[in-house]
Write a protein that holds these residues in place. Structure first.
Motif, PDB file in Angstrom:
ATOM      1  N   LEU A 115     -14.146  32.730   4.321  1.00 28.77           N
ATOM      2  CA  LEU A 115     -13.334  33.608   3.466  1.00 28.77           C
ATOM      3  C   LEU A 115     -12.841  34.824   4.236  1.00 28.77           C
ATOM      4  N   THR A 116     -13.755  35.542   4.888  1.00 28.80           N
ATOM      5  CA  THR A 116     -13.353  36.768   5.577  1.00 28.80           C
ATOM      6  C   THR A 116     -12.484  36.478   6.795  1.00 28.80           C
ATOM      7  N   GLY A 117     -12.806  35.403   7.520  1.00 32.14           N
ATOM      8  CA  GLY A 117     -12.003  35.070   8.692  1.00 32.14           C
ATOM      9  C   GLY A 117     -10.562  34.782   8.332  1.00 32.14           C
ATOM     10  N   VAL A 118     -10.373  33.906   7.355  1.00 32.34           N
ATOM     11  CA  VAL A 118      -9.007  33.535   6.946  1.00 32.34           C
ATOM     12  C   VAL A 118      -8.311  34.704   6.261  1.00 32.34           C
ATOM     13  N   THR A 119      -9.034  35.410   5.406  1.00 34.40           N
ATOM     14  CA  THR A 119      -8.422  36.505   4.648  1.00 34.40           C
ATOM     15  C   THR A 119      -7.971  37.631   5.561  1.00 34.40           C
ATOM     16  N   LEU A 120      -8.861  38.064   6.453  1.00 34.13           N
ATOM     17  CA  LEU A 120      -8.507  39.169   7.340  1.00 34.13           C
ATOM     18  C   LEU A 120      -7.412  38.762   8.314  1.00 34.13           C
ATOM     19  N   ALA A 121      -7.441  37.524   8.781  1.00 32.42           N
ATOM     20  CA  ALA A 121      -6.379  37.053   9.671  1.00 32.42           C
ATOM     21  C   ALA A 121      -5.037  37.063   8.956  1.00 32.42           C
ATOM     22  N   ALA A 122      -5.025  36.586   7.706  1.00 35.92           N
ATOM     23  CA  ALA A 122      -3.776  36.587   6.938  1.00 35.92           C
ATOM     24  C   ALA A 122      -3.288  38.007   6.683  1.00 35.92           C
ATOM     25  N   ALA A 123      -4.245  38.920   6.453  1.00 35.37           N
ATOM     26  CA  ALA A 123      -3.864  40.301   6.158  1.00 35.37           C
ATOM     27  C   ALA A 123      -3.218  40.975   7.362  1.00 35.37           C
ATOM     28  N   VAL A 162     -10.721  37.940  -2.004  1.00 36.32           N
ATOM     29  CA  VAL A 162     -12.126  38.040  -2.398  1.00 36.32           C
ATOM     30  C   VAL A 162     -12.271  37.808  -3.900  1.00 36.32           C
ATOM     31  N   LEU A 163     -11.348  38.362  -4.678  1.00 37.22           N
ATOM     32  CA  LEU A 163     -11.392  38.160  -6.124  1.00 37.22           C
ATOM     33  C   LEU A 163     -11.189  36.688  -6.475  1.00 37.22           C
ATOM     34  N   ILE A 172     -14.367  45.259   8.597  1.00 36.50           N
ATOM     35  CA  ILE A 172     -15.777  44.980   8.879  1.00 36.50           C
ATOM     36  C   ILE A 172     -16.610  45.183   7.618  1.00 36.50           C
ATOM     37  N   GLY A 173     -16.283  46.219   6.856  1.00 36.61           N
ATOM     38  CA  GLY A 173     -16.999  46.475   5.615  1.00 36.61           C
ATOM     39  C   GLY A 173     -16.829  45.347   4.614  1.00 36.61           C
ATOM     40  N   MET A 174     -15.618  44.817   4.495  1.00 37.88           N
ATOM     41  CA  MET A 174     -15.384  43.702   3.578  1.00 37.88           C
ATOM     42  C   MET A 174     -16.176  42.471   4.005  1.00 37.88           C
ATOM     43  N   SER A 175     -16.262  42.246   5.313  1.00 35.63           N
ATOM     44  CA  SER A 175     -17.009  41.093   5.808  1.00 35.63           C
ATOM     45  C   SER A 175     -18.483  41.192   5.423  1.00 35.63           C
TER      46      SER A 175
END
Length: 818
Positions: free
Chosen positions: A738-746, A259-260, A308-311
């Protein structure tokens, strides 16, 4: 929510020109009292943070079973007569390949027996080993039938005593159960209490730690301890909590860094993370307030709340950045973003909460508590991420560089008239050829997914504990026990009720029990059985010099009464109104349990009478069979309710059945493909995996709601589908990616966890995050082209926008009334 007129930030760049009484009543109450809202949230965070310090991590065997199911109800009805057939552990002490008939080994076994016996939570009256008095032998001697404890009276470790012990073990019928088939190890069967004598709940972490202390105390070269059972599984999962928390921390760091990188703004990124973590604190604080605890199956829920909150937080942050980039004051930008996205965000969170809440229909307490925990977490996100975050950003704003960068793609398109290559590619799906190709491709994937999901099983698919790795200490212990014992720890018990005191010894009852036992012995997966009928056969043969011709159940009531009087109490109850048929299974795989249940139910239907009734089921395998049945029934019901709730909320939001289909069909494709993935990964639908299917639907609907709400608003403003979808991508689509790729990677990092349950959940969640994102970006515009009125593009030069596109997204008026 009341609507307000569209406000273009370009027309009201100064705070002085903004009417604070504009917007809905909710918006006015919140933003005109910003400081009060922030202070209330701070106080609530402090209170619930203090409450969270009292949160316990524990588990309960009773919470993992469906207490209302007929199998469990029958077991509970006779629980006092079936002590030891519920929650239990099995401790096998191996003598390193040497015979157990050694004085040193038996002395160590006695010490282990005493240490386990004194452990809090052990049902001492039902514990069984070579050193407990309830392990007895029966034999035929020159004086007739005789018997006694397996450890001979006056045992002193001498060769004579050891020889007598060997004879007693052979007479006891315990070879393959308490003593290994090869005589190199022996077992302690340790039933557990549901609560300690003082009323405190059974502490699985403390019990598991005590077992490990016993293991470390007595293990030495040539002598090893192997421990299996539900309590040990839970203990190992709790012991792995540090690793789980480590992976959760890594996932949070990855999400924050991504996100940053996207915003290049420390202050706004920090606020998104803080608001999401605040939701987690509120959730964890509410659980002990409601008298609940976390367990190994719900430990991942806090991260899902954070995800969910980050999304949602990233969507709010992106909207504010864009408005500030267009020249709006940070306060105005926050209010405008609240207007545009509050309804879509509220609908998405309500869909998440309802999706989790439908898990309450499943009659398994651990799933119900997970549903409550997840629903609470999503509910608090309404306050922390939809309300608190925009208010905080109205104070801090974002950096000027971040605001300018958020409009870089759109500004380039305004200047050159050419879309960014990624947006140009996605725009193809708003046109005939791309839309048809996407829908046909989705249909083909659905067919493949349905075909693959045909092999999805209910329950465990492997021996041992699928929650742990195959090479874990626990599963290696299971493999050792299965290889050395004829009777596994997977016990399936059939209860035979007879009418009238003393009626269990009647010939007709024993004859029918004997017939069922014979049928079950022929089934694949059944290793051996034990019952009063079998004991009668053995005793009669023993009284006739072990002549196999006398291995028979004779119609002589006096003989039947004689055998019953000396039989172990576990085969029948004190009043002799209940017989127990023990069925020892090779494993607890779903197919094995299904075969046994089907055979017993068919036999009961043909043989139940007014005086004799066959009832299922007790024992670890019987309880798991009941759990599998409940999970199977709830599986589809849960999906219907989840999708029903999502469709209803989507309809309330869009007021269009066509828009509902556009939003929901991509989610359905993800669910089908996820089930096929479970088959490929060798995962069954069970207590640990069932909630993930609902969680994936709830999380995925967020993407569709944000993109579709903006797309519909732009279409109502007069744009064609292509331009409307482009505007939605610029405004919310970037954050979806952003959230889809980021959360999947996490969560994909969880695949490296030593706890297989967490690894499987990580793979499933990563898949769902990505596919829900792809569905929202590819299938949604394609379905919109085919289903929505006005989906056909307005005639413009190919690849170019209308001559005067709006410079900013619409406000609440355009988004709240389809």
């Amino acid at each position: 929510m009341a609507v307000s007129p569209t406000v273009d930030p370009a027309e009201t760049p100064d705070l002085a020109a903004f009417d604070p009484q504009s917007g809905s009543r909710v918006e006015r109450v919140l933003f005109n009292n910003r400081l009060i809202v922030v202070c209330l949230c701070v106080v609530m965070t402090l209170i619930l943070g203090w409450q969270a310090s009292a949160l316990r991590l524990n588990a309960s065997f009773e919470k993992t079973i469906p207490r209302q199911h007929p199998f469990i109800a029958a077991y509970m009805e006779h629980q006092q007569d079936l002590r030891g057939l519920g929650n239990a552990v099995r401790i096998v002490v191996s003598n390193g390949g040497r015979s157990i008939y050694e004085a040193a080994y038996l002395d160590t076994l006695r010490q282990i027996n005493d240490a386990v016996f004194l452990t809090p939570g052990v049902d001492r009256s039902s514990m069984k080993s070579l050193w407990t008095p309830n392990t007895r032998w029966i034999g035929v001697t020159e004086d007739g039938m005789d018997g006694g404890p397996v450890i001979p009276d006056g045992y002193d470790g001498s060769p004579a005593s050891l020889g007598q012990l060997r004879v007693n073990v052979a007479r006891s019928g315990e070879i393959g159960q308490i003593v290994a088939l090869d005589g190199t190890s022996s077992a302690l069967y340790v039933p557990l209490l549901s609560a300690l004598p003082d009323g405190a709940p059974f502490d699985y972490a403390a019990f598991s730690q005590k077992l490990e202390e016993i293991r470390q105390r007595f293990e030495r070269p040539g002598l090893t301890l192997h421990v299996t059972g539900f309590a040990k599984i839970v203990g190992d999962l709790i012991d792995g909590l540090r690793e789980v928390l480590l992976f959760l921390a890594v996932a949070i760091v990855i999400t924050t860094v991504c996100v940053l990188w996207f915003t290049r703004c420390v202050r706004s990124t920090a606020l998104v993370v803080v608001s999401s973590m605040t939701a987690v604190v509120w959730q964890l604080g509410l659980l002990p307030t409601l008298g609940m605890a976390l367990d190994p199956y719900s430990i991942l829920v806090p991260f899902l709340v954070f995800a969910i909150g980050m999304s949602h937080g990233a969507q709010k942050m992106n909207g504010i950045m864009q408005d500030i980039g267009r020249g709006a004051h940070k306060y105005i930008a926050a209010r405008l973003t609240f207007r545009r996205l509050f309804l879509a965000g509220l609908t998405a969170l309500l869909a998440d909460a309802v999706g989790f809440a439908v898990l309450l229909v499943i009659d398994i307490q651990v799933i119900r508590e997970l549903a409550i925990a997840a629903s609470l977490g999503v509910a608090v996100l309404i306050f922390t991420n939809l309300i608190l975050l925009p208010i905080l950003l109205s104070y801090t704003g974002v950096s000027a560089a971040a605001a300018a960068r958020s409009l870089k793609t759109d500004n380039a398109r305004q200047t050159t008239g050419v879309k960014h290559p990624v947006w140009a590619f996605l725009d193809r799906f708003t046109r005939r050829d791309g839309a048809v190709a996407a829908v046909l491709g989705g249909a083909a994937l659905a067919v493949v997914g349905l075909w693959g999901a045909e092999g999805l099983k209910i329950g465990d698919l492997d021996p041992g504990a699928p929650e742990l790795r195959p090479d874990s200490r626990y599963n290696r212990d299971v493999a050792y026990i299965n290889a050395h014992y004829g009777a596994s720890s997977d016990v399936f018990a059939v209860m035979v009720e007879t009418k009238g005191e003393g009626s269990c010894a009647r010939y007709e009852a024993l004859r029918r029990l004997d017939a069922l036992e014979w049928e079950l012995r022929q089934l694949e997966g059944v290793e051996t059985t034990n019952s009063l009928a079998q004991l009668n056969r053995d005793v009669l043969s023993g009284l006739n010099e072990a002549n196999p011709k006398w291995v028979e159940l004779i119609k002589n009531q006096a003989m039947l009464n004689f055998v019953t009087a000396g039989a172990p109490r576990g085969l029948y109850n004190e009043a002799c109104t209940l017989l127990t048929l023990f069925v020892y299974l090779k494993d607890h795989k779903a197919d094995t349990l299904d075969r046994v249940v089907a055979r017993v139910e068919r036999f009961a239907a043909d043989n139940d009478t007014a005086d004799i009734r066959f009832r299922l089921a007790a024992g670890s395998a019987g309880i798991e069979a009941a759990t599998n049945i409940v999970v199977k029934q709830a599986w589809r019901q849960m999906l219907y309710l989840v999708y029903g709730a999502v469709m209803l909320l989507s309809f309330v939001t869009f007021r269009s059945w066509r828009a509902v289909l556009v939003a929901v069909l991509p989610l359905m494709l993800t669910s089908v493909l996820a089930e096929a993935l479970m088959v490929w990964l060798g995962m069954g639908v069970k207590v640990a995996t069932l909630p993930v299917i609902a969680l994936g639907v709830g999380i995925g609907v967020d993407y569709a709601l944000y993109i579709l709400s903006v797309t519909l608003a732009m279409m109502r403003a007069g744009m064609g589908l292509s331009e409307a979808y482009y505007r939605a991508l610029i405004f919310t689509g970037k954050v979806v990616i952003l959230t889809g790729v980021t959360l999947a990677a996490a969560v994909a990092t969880w695949a490296f966890s030593d706890i297989k349950f967490q690894a499987d959940m990580g793979i499933l969640l990563a898949f769902m995050f990505l596919w829900n994102m792809v569905g929202a970006l590819v299938l949604l515009p394609a379905l919109a082209y085919l289903l929505l009125p006005g989906g056909k593009p307005v005639r413009h030069a190919e690849g170019h926008a209308p001559s005067s596109p709006p410079s900013s997204p619409p406000a609440a008026s355009a988004l709240s009334t389809p």
